[in-house]
Design an enzyme around this catalytic site. Structure first.
Site, short mmCIF file in Angstrom:
data_model
loop_
_atom_site.label_atom_id
_atom_site.label_comp_id
_atom_site.label_asym_id
_atom_site.label_seq_id
_atom_site.Cartn_x
_atom_site.Cartn_y
_atom_site.Cartn_z
CE1 TYR A 1 -3.12 -2.94 0.17
CE2 TYR A 1 -4.08 -1.96 2.11
CZ TYR A 1 -4.10 -2.92 1.12
OH TYR A 1 -5.10 -3.86 1.09
CE LYS B 1 1.99 -18.26 -2.68
NZ LYS B 1 1.59 -19.63 -2.33
CG ASP C 1 -0.84 -20.44 -0.20
OD1 ASP C 1 -0.02 -20.19 0.70
OD2 ASP C 1 -0.52 -21.01 -1.26
CG ASP D 1 -6.94 -4.61 3.90
OD1 ASP D 1 -7.92 -4.75 4.66
OD2 ASP D 1 -6.94 -3.80 2.96
CG ASP E 1 -12.34 -7.92 5.26
OD1 ASP E 1 -11.89 -7.03 6.00
OD2 ASP E 1 -13.27 -7.73 4.45
N1 GGG Z 1 -13.24 1.72 8.95
C1 GGG Z 1 -12.42 2.33 8.02
C2 GGG Z 1 -12.76 1.97 6.61
O1 GGG Z 1 -13.66 2.53 6.03
N2 GGG Z 1 -12.05 1.02 6.05
C3 GGG Z 1 -12.29 0.58 4.71
C4 GGG Z 1 -11.08 0.16 3.95
O2 GGG Z 1 -11.19 -0.13 2.78
N3 GGG Z 1 -9.93 0.10 4.57
C5 GGG Z 1 -8.74 -0.29 3.91
C6 GGG Z 1 -7.65 -0.49 4.89
O3 GGG Z 1 -7.89 -0.76 6.08
O4 GGG Z 1 -6.49 -0.40 4.50
#
Ligand code: GGG
Length: 350
Positions: free
Chosen positions: A135, A185, A218, A242, A246
């Site tokens: 990023y 990886k 993975d 990231d 999730d």
């Molecule tokens: N709660 C913050 C938010 O809106 N995150 C959405 C997002 O896409 N975040 C990307 C990241 O955490 O780098």
């Protein structure tokens, strides 16, 4: 009495609902402890971008620098502003400008919450590198719109950046169950990820009391589903962290429960606290967003500010509510019902 200056950035979509809820609970908690929160609200968002051409003002970072902490709701309104613009216009610049290099994301089942797995008893702390890696924003595009178009996105891994996030993870493990899983990886990415593996081995040598397991992303994704209870601290690069968090949110019952803290460990600049979830345009304005992820993030903020007892009380109040089934299923309760249940649980503690 300590007073903490708090920058409040509700952002877009459900961000306003969940930060309002969190502030109500955090301020009620502060009143019961010997401290005050002094919030200042900023309208930095996609709506502002449409009006002014920028997610935040030119001096936004300097304005935030004067605060003790930042509480952020959600960023993004893809119908009108590309996600790449909103993310690189607000959230990522704040993390980078304040060098909030450690993104801490806890994943465990709250009392009364049934995740999608049969597994129980997991308690994972994901540590995501937060300022560089995939990023970094380094790259570019040439020959736009032509057949020979090229897009380059360069992941940047510095020795200082990788070493400090690994040390941070090992320190966390020392205060927990003493195990670090370092995710890469390195079979496919033979430069940056092999470097990360080498740095892991080097840092691990300074922590003989902590066990370490390097793992490919993975295999890690599978392990988080098949054997989450075997994991303790998980450390990963910006992109991998990231994505994995999730997945972590999913196994803990959904994004409504996933909290996070963007930490500047030396405290020389403000840290930022935010739910993992985004702005959820599909449910924005319906009053049904789950505020628990933001309240939990707020508890992490109190802990960071040195109000550990208050933070623990907020967490106990969240779990008192969820153990009664409040907020445990999507759409079961409104944002306000969940907020009131947590406030009531705080009252009961008194
Ligand atoms: N709660 C913050 C938010 O809106 N995150 C959405 C997002 O896409 N975040 C990307 C990241 O955490 O780098």
């Amino acid at each position: 009495m300590n007073t903490y200056k708090l920058a409040l950035i509700p952002g877009d979509g459900i961000g306003g609902d969940v930060t309002d809820a969190a502030m109500e609970i955090l301020e009620a908690t502060a009143r019961r402890h010997d401290f005050a929160l002094e919030p200042q609200r900023f309208d930095w968002s996609c709506a502002r971008y449409l009006e002014t051409g920028a997610m935040m003002p030119d001096d936004g970072i300097e304005v935030l620098r004067g605060f003790d902490a930042i509480l952020l709701g959600a960023v993004g309104w893809p119908e009108t502003v590309p996600d790449s613009v909103s993310l690189h216009g607000l959230l990522l610049p704040i993390r980078k400008a304040f060098d909030q290099y450690a993104n801490i994301r806890p994943h465990r089942l709250l009392a009364g919450v049934e995740g999608p797995l049969k597994a129980e008893g997991f308690d994972i702390l994901c540590i995501r590198e937060n300022t560089e890696g995939e990023y970094s924003g380094a790259g570019g595009r040439v020959h736009r719109g032509h057949d020979n178009e090229v897009a380059v996105e360069t992941a940047i891994f510095t020795r200082a950046g990788v070493e400090r996030i690994l040390r941070f993870a090992f320190e966390q493990a020392r205060n927990r169950r003493g195990h670090v899983t370092s995710v890469t990886k390195s079979n496919a990415q033979k430069h940056s990820m092999v470097f990360w593996d080498e740095m892991t081995a080097r840092v691990a040598a300074d922590y003989p009391d902590v066990t370490v397991e390097p793992m490919h992303i993975d295999a890690m994704a599978a392990k988080m589903v098949m054997a989450p209870a075997s994991l303790d601290v998980v450390v990963a690069s910006n992109l991998f962290g990231d994505i994995l968090t999730d997945l972590g949110a999913a196994i803990q019952g959904g994004l409504g429960f996933a909290a996070s803290a963007n930490i500047r460990p030396d405290r020389s600049a403000p840290s930022m606290f935010e739910p993992v979830h985004g702005s959820a345009p599909d449910i924005a304005g319906r009053g049904i967003a789950n505020p628990i992820a933001t309240v939990w993030s707020g508890a992490m903020m109190l802990d960071h500010l040195g109000e550990a007892e208050a933070a623990a009380q907020v967490m106990a109040a969240i779990e008192a509510a969820t153990s009664r089934g409040i907020g445990t299923l999507p759409g079961r309760n409104s944002t306000d019902q969940i907020t009131q249940a947590i406030l009531a649980a705080l009252e009961e503690q008194a």
